[in-house]
Design a protein around this motif. Structure first.
Motif, PDB file in Angstrom:
ATOM      1  N   PRO A   1      54.211  27.571  49.830  1.00  0.00           N
ATOM      2  CA  PRO A   1      55.407  27.826  49.017  1.00  0.00           C
ATOM      3  C   PRO A   1      55.046  28.046  47.548  1.00  0.00           C
ATOM      4  CG  PRO A   1      55.143  25.473  49.345  1.00  0.00           C
ATOM      5  CD  PRO A   1      53.997  26.137  50.066  1.00  0.00           C
ATOM      6  N   GLU A   2      56.019  28.373  46.739  1.00  0.00           N
ATOM      7  CA  GLU A   2      55.807  28.512  45.290  1.00  0.00           C
ATOM      8  C   GLU A   2      55.219  27.223  44.731  1.00  0.00           C
ATOM      9  OE1 GLU A   2      58.894  30.131  42.793  1.00  0.00           O
ATOM     10  OE2 GLU A   2      59.833  31.078  44.531  1.00  0.00           O
ATOM     11  N   PRO A   3      54.388  27.276  43.724  1.00  0.00           N
ATOM     12  CA  PRO A   3      53.872  28.466  43.038  1.00  0.00           C
ATOM     13  C   PRO A   3      52.600  29.025  43.680  1.00  0.00           C
ATOM     14  CG  PRO A   3      53.084  26.525  41.895  1.00  0.00           C
ATOM     15  CD  PRO A   3      53.893  26.036  43.079  1.00  0.00           C
TER      16      PRO A   3
ATOM     17  N   GLY B   1      46.431  22.014  43.827  1.00  0.00           N
ATOM     18  CA  GLY B   1      47.631  21.204  44.014  1.00  0.00           C
ATOM     19  C   GLY B   1      48.447  21.554  45.237  1.00  0.00           C
ATOM     20  N   ASP B   2      48.052  22.579  45.948  1.00  0.00           N
ATOM     21  CA  ASP B   2      48.733  22.976  47.189  1.00  0.00           C
ATOM     22  C   ASP B   2      48.407  21.943  48.280  1.00  0.00           C
ATOM     23  OD1 ASP B   2      50.064  24.438  49.109  1.00  0.00           O
ATOM     24  OD2 ASP B   2      48.666  26.132  49.102  1.00  0.00           O
TER      25      ASP B   2
ATOM     26  N   SER C   1      47.217  35.413  39.545  1.00  0.00           N
ATOM     27  CA  SER C   1      46.538  35.623  38.270  1.00  0.00           C
ATOM     28  C   SER C   1      46.662  34.356  37.450  1.00  0.00           C
ATOM     29  CB  SER C   1      47.164  36.800  37.508  1.00  0.00           C
ATOM     30  OG  SER C   1      46.710  36.811  36.160  1.00  0.00           O
ATOM     31  N   TYR C   2      45.534  33.769  37.130  1.00  0.00           N
ATOM     32  CA  TYR C   2      45.541  32.562  36.299  1.00  0.00           C
ATOM     33  C   TYR C   2      46.053  32.880  34.894  1.00  0.00           C
ATOM     34  CZ  TYR C   2      43.937  28.608  33.599  1.00  0.00           C
ATOM     35  OH  TYR C   2      43.891  27.544  32.748  1.00  0.00           O
ATOM     36  N   ARG C   3      45.610  34.000  34.360  1.00  0.00           N
ATOM     37  CA  ARG C   3      46.043  34.359  33.005  1.00  0.00           C
ATOM     38  C   ARG C   3      47.558  34.551  32.928  1.00  0.00           C
ATOM     39  NH1 ARG C   3      42.306  36.744  28.619  1.00  0.00           N
ATOM     40  NH2 ARG C   3      40.298  36.062  29.416  1.00  0.00           N
TER      41      ARG C   3
ATOM     42  N   THR D   1      48.967  28.316  39.658  1.00  0.00           N
ATOM     43  CA  THR D   1      49.134  29.299  40.724  1.00  0.00           C
ATOM     44  C   THR D   1      48.044  29.104  41.773  1.00  0.00           C
ATOM     45  OG1 THR D   1      49.440  31.679  41.132  1.00  0.00           O
ATOM     46  CG2 THR D   1      47.723  31.087  39.574  1.00  0.00           C
ATOM     47  N   GLY D   2      48.015  29.982  42.778  1.00  0.00           N
ATOM     48  CA  GLY D   2      47.037  29.877  43.856  1.00  0.00           C
ATOM     49  C   GLY D   2      45.778  30.679  43.577  1.00  0.00           C
TER      50      GLY D   2
END
Ligand SMILES: [Zn+2]
Length: 256
Positions: free
Chosen positions: A38-40, A51-52, A237-239, A244-245
């Motif tokens: 799921p998000e993010p 954190g997933d 995209s981390y930037r 995010t994943g």
């Protein structure tokens, strides 16, 4: 050559035409689509370290492994260094090889997974020695010339000749988005020529030139030319998103 957008087992992935010409090799540069997170982390997050939930990442990794018809996937905790791991067997998820940014294997059926969100995954294949490598090349790795490290290792350990190698540089931060405001501290002066406009750098060209300097032939280098930060519909995209994943790039020798 421009990469091909394919679908493997229901997962969208990009393929290098150069690597796809070898039937004994399987590979895919996956994006964010087709997974269960799921998000993010939506949706094909392959990292245990963001954190997933572990079971979702395990499921996503299984989807990728099955999509490519591989029997196992090996990955490492990536540390933006130049350490390498020779992979002969995959630790069972969620175990990972400790602290390596270069994965090398000659084992059929075993996929080498590099996780990224803006960093480059650079795949190498030697059709003579039948060995594959997958490299996590972020800007810190590029500053250390991690690609030359990997090619040195292939020469010294496997007897590879650089002129035989085929390389594919995957979707990653493009010159449109690779801003380094502190480049004078972060990059040595010999890399400043990769600045395409004030504070923006072409890291794809840098990798290409590092591969050429290591002895690869220009026609045997494929660059996706797809920017992960621009393409939020397809890539983490981390930037762009920070929390995010991580998408995956996988190469391996086809199993029996
Ligand atoms: Zn961009």
């Amino acid at each position: 050559m421009s990469f091909l957008l394919m679908e493997a087992g229901g997962l969208p992935c990009y393929c290098s035409p150069l690597l796809a010409a070898f039937p004994e090799v399987v590979h895919g540069f996956f994006g964010r689509g087709g997974g269960v997170s799921p998000e993010p982390y939506h949706s094909l997050n392959l990292s245990f370290a963001v954190g997933d939930q572990r079971r979702q990442v395990v499921r996503n990794r299984t989807l990728v492994q099955q999509a490519l018809g591989l029997t196992a996937l090996a990955s490492a905790t990536q540390v933006h260094g130049c350490q390498q791991a020779l992979v002969t067997a995959a630790p069972a998820a969620p175990e990972e090889i400790q602290d390596a940014d270069i994965l090398i294997s000659g084992q059929p059926g075993l996929g080498l997974l590099i996780k990224q969100a803006d960093c480059q995954a650079v795949m190498l294949y030697d059709p003579v020695r039948r060995v594959v490598a997958n490299i996590h090349a972020g800007w810190r790795g590029q500053v250390q010339n991690i690609l030359a490290e990997a090619i040195n290792s292939l020469q010294n350990t496997w007897g590879c000749r650089p002129e035989d190698l085929v390389a594919a540089i995957g979707p990653s931060l493009g010159p449109c988005c690779a801003e380094f405001r502190n480049f004078r501290q972060e990059f040595p002066p010999e890399l400043w020529s990769y600045q395409v406009r004030p504070t923006y750098f072409d890291l794809w060209a840098l990798s290409r030139d590092q591969l050429l300097a290591a002895g690869l032939k220009a026609p045997q280098i494929d660059i996706a030319g797809i920017c992960t930060r621009c393409r939020g519909d397809r890539f983490f995209s981390y930037r762009r998103d920070r929390h995010t994943g991580r998408q995956g790039a996988v190469i391996g020798l086809r199993g029996d």
